[in-house]
Design an enzyme around this catalytic site. Sequence first.
Site, PDB file in Angstrom:
ATOM      1  N   GLU A  89       0.853  -1.446   0.056  1.00 50.10           N
ATOM      2  CA  GLU A  89      -0.008   0.139  -0.236  1.00 50.10           C
ATOM      3  C   GLU A  89       0.875   1.150  -0.124  1.00 50.10           C
ATOM      4  OE1 GLU A  89      -3.342  -0.076   2.376  1.00 50.10           O
ATOM      5  OE2 GLU A  89      -4.684   0.866   1.084  1.00 50.10           O
ATOM      6  N   GLY A  91       0.730   5.559  -1.133  1.00 47.65           N
ATOM      7  CA  GLY A  91       0.265   6.471  -1.493  1.00 47.65           C
ATOM      8  C   GLY A  91      -1.442   7.232  -1.827  1.00 47.65           C
ATOM      9  N   VAL A  95      -1.618  -2.216  -4.125  1.00 48.57           N
ATOM     10  CA  VAL A  95      -1.402  -2.717  -5.224  1.00 48.57           C
ATOM     11  C   VAL A  95      -1.947  -4.099  -4.988  1.00 48.57           C
ATOM     12  CG1 VAL A  95       0.579  -3.150  -6.381  1.00 48.57           C
ATOM     13  CG2 VAL A  95       0.508  -0.680  -5.168  1.00 48.57           C
ATOM     14  N   LYS A 116      -2.220  -1.234  -9.480  1.00 48.13           N
ATOM     15  CA  LYS A 116      -2.569  -0.588  -8.748  1.00 48.13           C
ATOM     16  C   LYS A 116      -3.668   0.743  -8.529  1.00 48.13           C
ATOM     17  CE  LYS A 116       1.335   1.878  -7.688  1.00 48.13           C
ATOM     18  NZ  LYS A 116       2.535   3.056  -7.195  1.00 48.13           N
ATOM     19  N   ASP A 211      10.924  11.203  -6.830  1.00 48.17           N
ATOM     20  CA  ASP A 211      10.142  10.449  -6.254  1.00 48.17           C
ATOM     21  C   ASP A 211      11.502   9.608  -5.791  1.00 48.17           C
ATOM     22  OD1 ASP A 211       9.059   9.987  -3.994  1.00 48.17           O
ATOM     23  OD2 ASP A 211       7.355   9.566  -5.088  1.00 48.17           O
TER      24      ASP A 211
HETATM   25  N1  ATP Z   1       5.048  -3.803  -9.602  1.00 46.95           N
HETATM   26  C1  ATP Z   1       4.887  -4.206  -9.350  1.00 46.95           C
HETATM   27  N2  ATP Z   1       5.083  -5.133  -8.572  1.00 46.95           N
HETATM   28  C2  ATP Z   1       5.249  -5.525  -7.246  1.00 46.95           C
HETATM   29  N3  ATP Z   1       4.742  -4.806  -6.647  1.00 46.95           N
HETATM   30  C3  ATP Z   1       4.737  -4.219  -6.395  1.00 46.95           C
HETATM   31  C4  ATP Z   1       4.728  -3.580  -7.616  1.00 46.95           C
HETATM   32  N4  ATP Z   1       4.439  -2.165  -7.920  1.00 46.95           N
HETATM   33  C5  ATP Z   1       3.796  -2.090  -6.197  1.00 46.95           C
HETATM   34  N5  ATP Z   1       4.495  -2.557  -5.563  1.00 46.95           N
HETATM   35  C6  ATP Z   1       4.595  -3.207  -4.099  1.00 46.95           C
HETATM   36  O1  ATP Z   1       3.821  -2.214  -3.397  1.00 46.95           O
HETATM   37  C7  ATP Z   1       4.273  -1.917  -2.266  1.00 46.95           C
HETATM   38  C8  ATP Z   1       3.674  -0.371  -2.420  1.00 46.95           C
HETATM   39  O2  ATP Z   1       3.838   0.495  -3.286  1.00 46.95           O
HETATM   40  P1  ATP Z   1       3.402   2.383  -4.355  1.00 46.95           P
HETATM   41  O3  ATP Z   1       4.098   2.430  -5.206  1.00 46.95           O
HETATM   42  O4  ATP Z   1       1.905   2.304  -4.066  1.00 46.95           O
HETATM   43  O5  ATP Z   1       3.754   2.841  -2.731  1.00 46.95           O
HETATM   44  P2  ATP Z   1       4.719   3.174  -2.301  1.00 46.95           P
HETATM   45  O6  ATP Z   1       6.051   3.452  -3.463  1.00 46.95           O
HETATM   46  O7  ATP Z   1       5.479   2.239  -0.897  1.00 46.95           O
HETATM   47  O8  ATP Z   1       4.986   4.498  -1.225  1.00 46.95           O
HETATM   48  P3  ATP Z   1       4.625   5.505  -2.378  1.00 46.95           P
HETATM   49  O9  ATP Z   1       3.322   6.112  -2.078  1.00 46.95           O
HETATM   50  O10 ATP Z   1       5.378   6.662  -1.178  1.00 46.95           O
HETATM   51  O11 ATP Z   1       5.043   6.189  -3.385  1.00 46.95           O
HETATM   52  C9  ATP Z   1       5.047  -1.897  -2.982  1.00 46.95           C
HETATM   53  O12 ATP Z   1       5.651  -1.153  -1.540  1.00 46.95           O
HETATM   54  C10 ATP Z   1       6.129  -3.559  -3.448  1.00 46.95           C
HETATM   55  O13 ATP Z   1       6.047  -3.797  -2.571  1.00 46.95           O
HETATM   56 MG    MG Z   2       5.627   4.677  -4.679  1.00 48.70          MG
END
Ligand code: ATP
Ligand code: MG
Length: 356
Positions: A89, A91, A95, A116, A211
């Site tokens: 999860e 911001g 996912v 996502k 970012d």
């Molecule tokens: N393409 C992907 N394949 C596998 N896991 C993923 C993928 N994209 C995201 N995730 C998982 O989902 C989590 C959440 O991703 P997300 O990019 O939404 O948030 P974040 O990077 O942790 O926070 P922010 O919102 O600050 O970017 C990630 O930490 C990862 O574990």
């Molecule tokens: Mg992220």
Amino acid sequence: MGNCGTREENAVVAAHAQVQQLHLLQHPVKNAVVERKHTRISSDMSDPSTPRKIEDAKNISIYNDVIDFTLFELETITKSFRADYVLGEGGFGTVYKGYIDENVRVGLKSLPVAVKVLNKDGHQGHREWLTEVRFLGQLRHPNLVKLIGYCCEDDHRLLVYEFMFRGSLENHLFRRTATPLPWATRMSIALGAAKGLACLHNAERPIIYRDFKTSNILLDSDYTAKLSDFGLAKAGPEGDETHVSTRVMGTYGYAAPEYVMTGHLTARSDVYSFGVVLLELLTGRKSIDKSRPSREHSLVDWALPKLNDKRRLLQIIDPKLEGQYSVRAAHKACSLAYYCLSQNPKARPLMSDVVP
Ligand SMILES: Nc1ncnc2c1ncn2[C@@H]1O[C@H](COP(=O)(O)OP(=O)(O)OP(=O)(O)O)[C@@H](O)[C@H]1O
Ligand SMILES: [Mg+2]
């Protein structure tokens, strides 16, 4: 003021002389073994330079190989967004893991994916979704996560990415239960992520990522690093412009000081964030860690004086590495981090200086 210019030039020359290309730092290791959240920066809610209208979404059909999924299709592959399909999860929202194949739509290649889902109550929205589709939808590079598709139905906004088998670098570096990443893997991850950034900075119309952090670096089964999350990406300055003026967005602990102070964004802001991630890889410490004594809350403040001091520099290397690295490679990597973290943006190297 003349002196200022001279100092700046010297700093640039020194930085370039010191830049150690990362591919040279991976191998000199003998016995390699293989909670959240960050505080977001957001200065205000309006940014005239990013897409505004829902209708803008129609333009995305120009990206031929990005699939326009229906909500029903994405519900099907995530079993109606079932809790046991959650990968993480952030911001933007939650996912989920999914799997696409011929059963979902005729002609689709069988592929695991990550879906996502925009949280409608969250602080990110349609604008970030559209920025992500626009930038990532037209970029293809081994160190950028591939955007497979999207869904834009009523007020639902979803993104479908290639599935990254090992999840985020953040989890591998900081989760208590994770096996410590060996030195060679850390350097190869730094190199892959640097190549992803260099690809953006060197594009015909350069892109500033804005970012860069460990949670946005995802790892494939062989630990290949790929950048994800292009919601905050920004087209770089054009013509004679030296920077892009924008609301300050990003994550505390990673954003470059001059960008936080002035809102002036350049590719060198990304280079600073790269320096922070390199430091996290070297030390095994988070960029901001309030659980440590107050003088160690900020990783950069704590580490910077030691990075440039050969006698103290090995004190900051991650004890979990148990000395499994060459001292020379550690010196070089610390020196690179030091220059990336220069207060003066012009003294920072370019990403193209860092990668082969
Ligand atoms: N393409 C992907 N394949 C596998 N896991 C993923 C993928 N994209 C995201 N995730 C998982 O989902 C989590 C959440 O991703 P997300 O990019 O939404 O948030 P974040 O990077 O942790 O926070 P922010 O919102 O600050 O970017 C990630 O930490 C990862 O574990
Ligand atoms: Mg992220």
